[in-house]
Design a protein around this motif. Structure first.
Motif, PDB file in Angstrom:
ATOM      1  N   GLY A 240       0.922  -1.280   0.001  1.00 45.84           N
ATOM      2  CA  GLY A 240      -0.070  -0.002  -0.056  1.00 45.84           C
ATOM      3  C   GLY A 240       0.942   1.317  -0.054  1.00 45.84           C
ATOM      4  N   GLU A 241       0.160   2.319   0.136  1.00 45.07           N
ATOM      5  CA  GLU A 241       0.945   3.662   0.251  1.00 45.07           C
ATOM      6  C   GLU A 241      -0.187   4.509   0.892  1.00 45.07           C
ATOM      7  OE1 GLU A 241       2.652   4.710  -3.750  1.00 45.07           O
ATOM      8  OE2 GLU A 241       1.624   6.776  -3.444  1.00 45.07           O
ATOM      9  N   VAL A 242       0.837   5.397   1.786  1.00 44.45           N
ATOM     10  CA  VAL A 242       0.265   6.739   2.429  1.00 44.45           C
ATOM     11  C   VAL A 242       0.769   7.943   1.948  1.00 44.45           C
ATOM     12  CG1 VAL A 242      -0.331   7.775   4.587  1.00 44.45           C
ATOM     13  CG2 VAL A 242      -0.567   5.370   4.341  1.00 44.45           C
ATOM     14  N   ASN A 243      -0.395   8.868   1.543  1.00 42.16           N
ATOM     15  CA  ASN A 243       0.145  10.284   1.299  1.00 42.16           C
ATOM     16  C   ASN A 243      -0.199  11.333   1.915  1.00 42.16           C
ATOM     17  OD1 ASN A 243       1.705  10.292  -1.534  1.00 42.16           O
ATOM     18  ND2 ASN A 243       0.306   8.712  -1.709  1.00 42.16           N
ATOM     19  N   ALA A 244       0.136  12.223   2.658  1.00 40.82           N
ATOM     20  CA  ALA A 244      -0.054  13.404   3.467  1.00 40.82           C
ATOM     21  C   ALA A 244       0.437  14.667   2.850  1.00 40.82           C
ATOM     22  CB  ALA A 244       0.298  13.061   4.785  1.00 40.82           C
ATOM     23  N   VAL A 245      -0.258  15.693   2.500  1.00 38.84           N
ATOM     24  CA  VAL A 245       0.164  16.885   2.233  1.00 38.84           C
ATOM     25  C   VAL A 245      -0.670  18.105   3.025  1.00 38.84           C
ATOM     26  CG1 VAL A 245      -0.027  18.621   0.120  1.00 38.84           C
ATOM     27  CG2 VAL A 245      -0.131  16.099  -0.137  1.00 38.84           C
ATOM     28  N   GLY A 246       0.187  19.010   3.498  1.00 39.06           N
ATOM     29  CA  GLY A 246      -0.068  20.275   3.970  1.00 39.06           C
ATOM     30  C   GLY A 246       0.203  21.596   3.176  1.00 39.06           C
ATOM     31  N   MET A 247      -0.587  22.444   3.326  1.00 35.18           N
ATOM     32  CA  MET A 247      -0.226  23.881   2.607  1.00 35.18           C
ATOM     33  C   MET A 247      -0.400  25.155   3.513  1.00 35.18           C
ATOM     34  SD  MET A 247      -1.843  23.193  -1.341  1.00 35.18           S
ATOM     35  CE  MET A 247      -1.394  21.933  -2.323  1.00 35.18           C
ATOM     36  N   THR A 248       0.342  26.136   3.348  1.00 39.15           N
ATOM     37  CA  THR A 248       0.532  27.126   4.242  1.00 39.15           C
ATOM     38  C   THR A 248      -0.718  28.134   3.743  1.00 39.15           C
ATOM     39  OG1 THR A 248       2.132  28.317   2.988  1.00 39.15           O
ATOM     40  CG2 THR A 248       2.622  26.986   4.993  1.00 39.15           C
ATOM     41  N   ASN A 249      -0.760  28.241   2.240  1.00 38.91           N
ATOM     42  CA  ASN A 249      -1.898  29.011   1.935  1.00 38.91           C
ATOM     43  C   ASN A 249      -3.236  28.306   1.784  1.00 38.91           C
ATOM     44  OD1 ASN A 249      -3.519  30.899   0.560  1.00 38.91           O
ATOM     45  ND2 ASN A 249      -1.797  31.564  -0.515  1.00 38.91           N
ATOM     46  N   SER A 250      -4.249  28.795   2.341  1.00 35.64           N
ATOM     47  CA  SER A 250      -5.361  28.049   2.618  1.00 35.64           C
ATOM     48  C   SER A 250      -5.494  26.953   3.647  1.00 35.64           C
ATOM     49  CB  SER A 250      -5.782  27.345   1.428  1.00 35.64           C
ATOM     50  OG  SER A 250      -5.375  26.178   0.914  1.00 35.64           O
ATOM     51  N   ARG A 251      -4.256  26.778   4.140  1.00 35.95           N
ATOM     52  CA  ARG A 251      -3.792  25.556   5.144  1.00 35.95           C
ATOM     53  C   ARG A 251      -4.785  24.476   4.702  1.00 35.95           C
ATOM     54  NH1 ARG A 251      -5.420  29.736  10.531  1.00 35.95           N
ATOM     55  NH2 ARG A 251      -4.236  31.561   9.500  1.00 35.95           N
ATOM     56  N   LEU A 252      -4.559  24.020   3.440  1.00 37.59           N
ATOM     57  CA  LEU A 252      -4.967  22.678   3.095  1.00 37.59           C
ATOM     58  C   LEU A 252      -4.298  21.537   3.720  1.00 37.59           C
ATOM     59  CD1 LEU A 252      -5.819  21.945  -0.578  1.00 37.59           C
ATOM     60  CD2 LEU A 252      -4.292  20.290   0.703  1.00 37.59           C
ATOM     61  N   GLY A 253      -5.044  20.564   3.914  1.00 36.49           N
ATOM     62  CA  GLY A 253      -4.685  19.450   4.485  1.00 36.49           C
ATOM     63  C   GLY A 253      -5.301  18.465   3.757  1.00 36.49           C
ATOM     64  N   ALA A 254      -4.520  17.375   3.205  1.00 36.09           N
ATOM     65  CA  ALA A 254      -4.991  16.143   2.295  1.00 36.09           C
ATOM     66  C   ALA A 254      -4.465  14.962   2.886  1.00 36.09           C
ATOM     67  CB  ALA A 254      -4.708  16.264   0.782  1.00 36.09           C
ATOM     68  N   PHE A 255      -5.160  13.829   2.960  1.00 33.99           N
ATOM     69  CA  PHE A 255      -4.406  12.570   3.485  1.00 33.99           C
ATOM     70  C   PHE A 255      -5.137  11.572   2.427  1.00 33.99           C
ATOM     71  CE2 PHE A 255      -5.038   8.554   5.853  1.00 33.99           C
ATOM     72  CZ  PHE A 255      -3.715   8.213   6.125  1.00 33.99           C
ATOM     73  N   SER A 256      -4.378  10.631   1.708  1.00 34.46           N
ATOM     74  CA  SER A 256      -4.841   9.630   0.996  1.00 34.46           C
ATOM     75  C   SER A 256      -4.234   8.108   1.397  1.00 34.46           C
ATOM     76  CB  SER A 256      -4.594  10.067  -0.458  1.00 34.46           C
ATOM     77  OG  SER A 256      -5.161   9.255  -1.631  1.00 34.46           O
ATOM     78  N   ALA A 257      -4.751   7.066   1.119  1.00 37.09           N
ATOM     79  CA  ALA A 257      -4.310   5.815   1.543  1.00 37.09           C
ATOM     80  C   ALA A 257      -4.839   5.050   0.594  1.00 37.09           C
ATOM     81  CB  ALA A 257      -4.827   5.390   2.766  1.00 37.09           C
ATOM     82  N   MET A 258      -4.083   3.662   0.294  1.00 37.67           N
ATOM     83  CA  MET A 258      -4.086   2.994  -0.637  1.00 37.67           C
ATOM     84  C   MET A 258      -3.783   1.540  -0.402  1.00 37.67           C
ATOM     85  SD  MET A 258      -2.764   0.877  -3.366  1.00 37.67           S
ATOM     86  CE  MET A 258      -1.151   1.687  -3.836  1.00 37.67           C
ATOM     87  N   LEU A 259      -4.373   0.535  -0.445  1.00 38.74           N
ATOM     88  CA  LEU A 259      -4.212  -0.846  -0.184  1.00 38.74           C
ATOM     89  C   LEU A 259      -4.437  -1.842  -1.230  1.00 38.74           C
ATOM     90  CD1 LEU A 259      -3.003  -2.771   2.249  1.00 38.74           C
ATOM     91  CD2 LEU A 259      -5.504  -3.183   2.688  1.00 38.74           C
ATOM     92  N   GLU A 260      -3.566  -2.669  -1.860  1.00 34.10           N
ATOM     93  CA  GLU A 260      -3.761  -3.466  -2.952  1.00 34.10           C
ATOM     94  C   GLU A 260      -3.050  -4.804  -2.495  1.00 34.10           C
ATOM     95  OE1 GLU A 260      -1.985  -1.204  -6.282  1.00 34.10           O
ATOM     96  OE2 GLU A 260       0.018  -2.040  -5.621  1.00 34.10           O
ATOM     97  N   GLY A 261      -3.439  -5.968  -3.371  1.00 35.48           N
ATOM     98  CA  GLY A 261      -2.923  -7.183  -3.139  1.00 35.48           C
ATOM     99  C   GLY A 261      -3.308  -7.980  -4.474  1.00 35.48           C
TER     100      GLY A 261
END
Length: 771
Positions: A240-261
């Motif tokens: 699988g894979e986990v992604n996390a993103v944060g931005m100062t402008n707009s204070r965006l927060g994003a979290f994405s996860a994937m599991l496969e097999g």
């Protein structure tokens, strides 16, 4: 342009003097079907991470040059399992590939094109965003993710809504594929962003040029294909894979996860993938003020299940996209005089604070896609595939409560779409390969509350054939397609308070012809001609109402004719281990081109004064050039330069065509430090983006003149850490580092506000395996 051409040939000449370098060796071999041992012509053999690559000849042979050291070679061919091999080069080597048939490549509409790769239409230009370049777009919208592609820009509606523009064309002329399914939403709306989660992508492909032969009238300008990676085939595997993103402008927060097999031996051949994303953002800031009510909230989910056998495969896929977008305050005001004063001022007159709260006006959009697909091998060299997809897109737009006491949306539109495709692919050992296909679509909508577009029913059908022949240094191809559209609209006539039923039909033939000549192993010349047509869309014909989210009133024209385009393109591509250069020139003549024209007048609606636009058509042409250079003077240093020039002329009024992208220049430098202490694969880069003022715009035609030129500086650093045997990939980027105040000509909100200011973006990617 002369300077750019001169630069290109100077660099080419420099390369010629470097041919005597003793550090390069010849890698050669042949690619065959493992079972039949028959040669595979036009297979792609590339060195990943570089622009070095080549097609095999009709006898399956290839030759390319590689520098001394460890080389990673990648071989792929449609319908076969891709092979990667790594070896040390200190002399000329022979590397042969015996490929095993597979279905994996058929899950994608297009195949990678780092340098030279198999494509649906091989003589059209295609750019691929993948690897670290794709990772650096995580958290951005699909439109923003495509800005790094030469010749592609975006049409924006404020900071959170953007859609791709290819060679000056956008909207219904750019087909967007989500995992092989053409997105059928409400993309005709200028403020309707593509309903796709970019986190799902393993690569994004952009075809520049009319691709209507393969995809129909919706691809008159090009195709954007968002492709997940193939499902795993290693029995008993899970990762699988986990992604996390944060931005100062707009204070965006994003979290994405994937599991496969892939399942164990008892269920061998069965594989799966689950993926989800949550994203939140508040008000966006310009260097001087905060844009009120520009937050967003998004939740996405997708699932895939596949069973594959060596001779057949079936696949199921489902995705759900749901978003809530705030609409910037101050685009609607009480009187026409107030609206004119607001445009003259060019910025909000009210001070807003940061908040995640999304207030009215706002829009909510949900999009569901369900797909079933399968294929069966007819022989070792031919196969049949079938795909059915069903999509539901629901849009609700909400006015401020002060304007409406109802809690119901002011606009509700729901579109249902069914599509079906059948394709037959074949190839032989004599150099011929091709595809024959049929496609069909049924679409209809449900409308409630305010009137914007009528209810309608649409039936589309098409048939096409593409054939190519490869021999020696030549690749030739030709194709043709016939399309038919039946459209019935139920138009409300408020003069007599009744619904009128109108039925229109459209049909046309598209064609393409092209050739590629490999001047040397490193240098090729490609030319393509495409003739395509596009019937007017439902909004261009019948829209009549308030587009609340962009503060405008739109009027359609039932008498619009079908667009007919003739596109010529010529592409020079040169690549070796230290230089990759690509120069493309194009000329696109479109008769009866349909576009939204500012009337110069205003509309007084119940909610306030609005800009008034009307659909019209004219004979126009676009001509331009894209130049893409990447220089690697050392293994650690990479210098890149991208230039997009476009000129558009409206022959009907003998003046420039409005809303044409201005000249764009993007220059960057990246240095790869390697390992620095505990930090692995450290890279530091910076770039400048210069966008010129659009001086080729009709005067006195728009509500405001084109804004001035702007220059932005961006920077990034990325590295990897190893924690408990798990890699953590970090990327820290700064966008608009100097916090420049500017406006973009293709942003519909430029009448009212500036673009976003400085934004620092933090990205973390954690791939993992479960044993």
């Amino acid at each position: 342009m002369r300077r750019l051409l001169l630069l290109f040939f100077i660099l080419f000449g420099k390369y010629c003097f470097s041919q005597t370098s003793p550090a390069q060796y010849l890698i050669s071999g042949r690619v065959r079907d493992k079972k039949s041992q028959s040669p595979l012509s036009a297979a792609s053999v590339t060195i990943p991470g570089t622009t070095t690559g080549i097609f095999t000849s009709n006898k399956g042979n290839y030759q390319l040059k590689a520098p001394q050291g460890i080389v990673h070679l990648h071989c792929e061919y449609v319908g076969y399992i891709t092979v990667d091999t790594t070896f040390t080069v200190n002399q000329n080597k022979v590397i042969n590939f015996d490929l095993i048939p597979s279905d994996k490549e058929l899950n994608q509409v297009n195949v990678r094109a780092t340098a030279i790769a198999h494509k649906e239409i091989a003589t059209q230009n295609m750019t691929v965003i993948q690897g670290s370049d794709l990772d650096r777009t995580r958290g951005l919208s699909l439109g923003d993710a495509l800005k790094s592609v030469t010749g592609v820009t975006t049409f924006q509606t404020g900071p959170s809504i953007s859609k791709p523009v290819i060679h000056g064309l956008t909207g219904s002329r750019v087909l967007i594929l989500n995992n092989g399914v053409g997105l059928q939403a409400q993309q005709w709306g200028q403020e309707h962003a593509p309903e796709i989660d970019p986190f799902i992508a393993n690569q994004i492909e952009v075809i520049k040029g009319a691709a209507g032969i393969r995809y129909g009238a919706d691809a008159l300008s090009g195709v954007v294909s968002v492709n997940p990676k193939p499902l795993p085939v290693d029995t008993g595997s899970m990762n699988g894979e986990v992604n996390a993103v944060g931005m100062t402008n707009s204070r965006l927060g994003a979290f994405s996860a994937m599991l496969e097999g892939a399942m164990g031996p008892k269920l061998a051949g069965l594989s799966y993938r689950l993926q989800g994303t949550v994203k939140r953002a508040g008000n966006t800031s310009t260097p001087d003020y905060i844009l009120g009510n520009t937050g967003l909230a998004e939740n996405d989910f997708s699932a895939a299940l596949q069973y594959h056998h060596k001779n057949y495969c079936i696949e199921g896929y489902y995705s759900y996209f749901d978003t809530k977008l705030g609409i910037q305050y101050d685009t609607e005001v009480g009187s026409i005089d107030d609206l004119q004063r607001k445009i003259a001022i060019g910025h909000p007159v009210t001070n807003y604070d940061f908040t995640y709260h999304i207030d009215r006006p706002y829009q909510t959009v949900s999009h569901e896609t369900a797909k079933a697909k399968g294929f069966i091998n007819i022989s070792d060299s031919s196969k049949i595939s079938l795909q059915y997809a069903y999509q539901v897109n629901t849009r609700r737009e909400f006015e401020p409560l002060s304007l409406s006491s109802s809690l119901a949306p002011s606009i509700y539109l729901q579109i249902h779409t069914s599509t079906i495709e059948a394709n037959y692919d074949h190839k032989d050992g004599a150099g011929f390969s091709g595809t024959v296909g049929l496609s069909g679509m049924n679409q209809g909508n449900v409308r409630m509350y305010g009137y914007l577009i009528p209810n309608f029913v649409d039936y589309d059908g098409g048939a096409y054939a593409i054939e190519r022949y490869s021999r020696g240094k030549w690749l030739l191809e030709a194709g043709g397609r016939y399309d038919y559209r039946w459209l019935r609209a139920y138009v409300f006539d408020d003069n007599v308070d009744k619904i009128n039923t109108t039925t229109t039909t459209y049909s046309g033939i598209s064609a393409t012809g092209g050739a590629t000549y490999h001047i040397t192993n490193d240098f090729k010349l490609t030319g393509n001609y495409s003739a395509a047509f596009r019937p007017p869309s439902i909004n261009e014909l019948y829209i009549d109402g308030v587009h609340q989210s962009i503060g405008e009133f739109e009027i359609g024209d039932i008498n619009l004719k079908t667009e007919r385009a003739n596109n010529f393109s010529l592409n020079l591509n040169y690549s070796n281990h230290w230089l990759a250069a690509e120069l493309e020139g194009y000329y696109n003549k479109i008769n009866d081109f349909i576009f939204e024209e500012p009337t110069g007048s205003y509309y007084r609606a119940r909610s306030g004064a609005l800009l008034k636009f009307q659909y019209t058509q004219a004979n126009v042409y676009f001509r331009g050039a894209d130049l893409n250079l990447t220089i690697r003077p050392t293994d650690s240093l990479e210098i890149s330069s991208k230039t997009s020039l476009i000129y558009a002329w409206n022959e009907t009024i003998h003046d420039y065509l409005i809303y044409t992208p201005p000249a764009r220049f993007q220059n960057g430098i990246t240095y790869h430090f390697g390992n620095v202490g505990i930090f692995k694969n450290v890279a530091l880069g910076a770039e400048n983006i210069y966008v010129a003022r659009q001086t080729h715009a009709p005067t006195g035609y728009d509500f405001a003149p084109p804004p001035g030129a702007y220059s932005l500086y961006n920077a990034h650093v990325d590295f990897r850490l190893l924690l408990n045997h798990t890699y953590l990939d970090f990327d820290i980027a700064a966008v608009n580092l100097t916090n420049v105040s500017y406006k973009d000509y293709l942003d519909r909100f430029r009448y009212f506000a500036n673009e976003p200011g400085r934004n620092i973006i933090f990205r973390l990617r954690v791939p993992f395996k479960i044993k």
